[in-house]
Scaffold this active site. Sequence first.
Site, PDB file in Angstrom:
ATOM      1  N   ASP A  35      44.042 -50.651  -3.734  1.00 47.03           N
ATOM      2  CA  ASP A  35      44.167 -50.118  -2.381  1.00 47.03           C
ATOM      3  C   ASP A  35      43.024 -50.587  -1.485  1.00 47.03           C
ATOM      4  OD1 ASP A  35      46.473 -48.362  -3.053  1.00 47.03           O
ATOM      5  OD2 ASP A  35      44.992 -47.499  -4.391  1.00 47.03           O
ATOM      6  N   THR A  36      43.267 -51.669  -0.743  1.00 41.17           N
ATOM      7  CA  THR A  36      42.258 -52.289   0.110  1.00 41.17           C
ATOM      8  C   THR A  36      42.976 -53.158   1.140  1.00 41.17           C
ATOM      9  OG1 THR A  36      40.689 -52.415  -1.737  1.00 41.17           O
ATOM     10  CG2 THR A  36      40.235 -53.841   0.110  1.00 41.17           C
ATOM     11  N   VAL A  37      42.360 -53.353   2.306  1.00 42.36           N
ATOM     12  CA  VAL A  37      42.847 -54.396   3.216  1.00 42.36           C
ATOM     13  C   VAL A  37      41.746 -55.423   3.407  1.00 42.36           C
ATOM     14  CG1 VAL A  37      44.429 -52.848   4.424  1.00 42.36           C
ATOM     15  CG2 VAL A  37      42.151 -53.239   5.381  1.00 42.36           C
ATOM     16  N   MET A  60      45.700 -47.422   2.535  1.00 46.71           N
ATOM     17  CA  MET A  60      44.752 -48.420   2.054  1.00 46.71           C
ATOM     18  C   MET A  60      43.375 -48.290   2.696  1.00 46.71           C
ATOM     19  SD  MET A  60      46.094 -50.725  -0.075  1.00 46.71           S
ATOM     20  CE  MET A  60      47.718 -51.100  -0.713  1.00 46.71           C
TER      21      MET A  60
END
Length: 523
Positions: free
Chosen positions: A345-347, A58
Amino acid sequence: MRDFHLAGRSTVHAMNGMVATSHPLASLTAIDTLRAGGNAVDAALAAAFVLGLAEPQMTGIGGDCFVLLKPAGTEDVIGLNGSGRAPAGLSAERLRAEGHATMPLHGVLPVTLPGAIDAFCRLHTDHGSQPLDQILAPAIAYAEAGIPVAPRTAFDWADDLPVLQGRAREIFSFSGAAPRAGQLYRNPLQAEVLRRIAREGRKGFYEGEVAEDMIASLRALGGCHTLDDLAATACNYTTPISGNYNGLELLEHPPNGQGATAILMLNILKRFDIAKLSPHSAQRAHLEAEAAKLAYDARNRFIADPAQRLDHMLSAETADRLAALIDPDYAMANAAPLTEAVHKDTVYLTVVDRDRMAISLIYSIFWGFGSGLASDKFGINFQNRGAGFTLQQGHPNEAAGGKRPMHTIIPGMIRQNGRVTMPFGVMGGAYQPAGHAHFVSNLADFGMDPQEAIDAPRSFAGSEGLEVERGYTDEARRALAAMGHAVTIPGTPLGGAQAILIGEDGGLTGASDPRKDGCALGY
């Protein structure tokens, strides 16, 4: 109040400090940092570095970030743009001549320079309180000893594994396979990079051996990136943009991020009486889908580096005209094809400390494992954020050297009656503006608490039709299909979210999305 007979999460309550991240060990790291005397910035940075190891598919040090920050003692909010730029040698004209109709998704061509580390170091210098080596110590320890892979991370890792090539596949796979939940992931190469950042700050990453490794690796892969491109990487402070929705002021980071899309979407939805609808009804999902189509079309036309016609995009007249295009009973076609495929797809993380400094931070390498490439010596995974450019000649977001692409990642904050009441964020790539709008509407229209607003089922009118999570009833899906929507149930849930409510009584209420592995913790 939720039904305690059913699966769910309670909100988390504390007085001294609160964190919410997408991984329990990152949340614990942030709490440990606060308890050791660090402030919200220190805790957020410590957690972010851990997340680069806990969720490497991510995010990571080869990626970008955006920040909204409310310093202690004020209700003003500042933004920090930590997104990197395209190398100076990037040319849309050359790519078109080589036969590219769109920016490639993977490989070396969409790799932009990593901006997050510059932003982290600037944030620490200007607003942090602990020494940088203390902040980085937990991530270095996990990189050396290993961090257990969480269940959702293992699921995503397996899905994203095929993109990995060469050195990246050696570093981010387990003998060519994805890890199991609970398996330890170690990255001693990254530990060495983090030690250099701890000793030297920004110079440890953008100069010297680490920088030479990144640029030599990219050039060996056919990239036009140079050491001068990397050295020129610099974040900048920004003034947030905002819009009001039923008593709540939504603050977003200005372009090149897509936060204005969420404001426009809510401006459109204000023209309808959402509160009279059932929160999980087909009618509400339909109106949100139609508003999203129109708002995202405006995004694709106007959001770029620099912003184009942002005042027009956010004006009341624009919202009036767009709302008038919505048929409450039938779906329109997408106003224009979306410029990017859907990714998730990331935090995102948020921290509020004892002095009520609040930070909203989002950090990403764009698609799963970014470009699928990594540097030879230190294994730094390169982002593919350049895939956010268009190759359409004359478009505001046309790819060009030294330019930032249109960005999907957007941190959020809510202010009410002049007081900042909630840093929050909704992960999920293209879904994020729709996620912000849905979350704010859940709060304002239906009186949900932060956890209820996060848990509530989601839908999204994306490039693959109307994705409707399983939290909606079959009856709602049938009604949406009858309205003309191409209804699908997504293979993975739509995004993830974190939020912290700062109460008028001084209490803190944390919430974290069960769609991810993380949690909210307070003390």
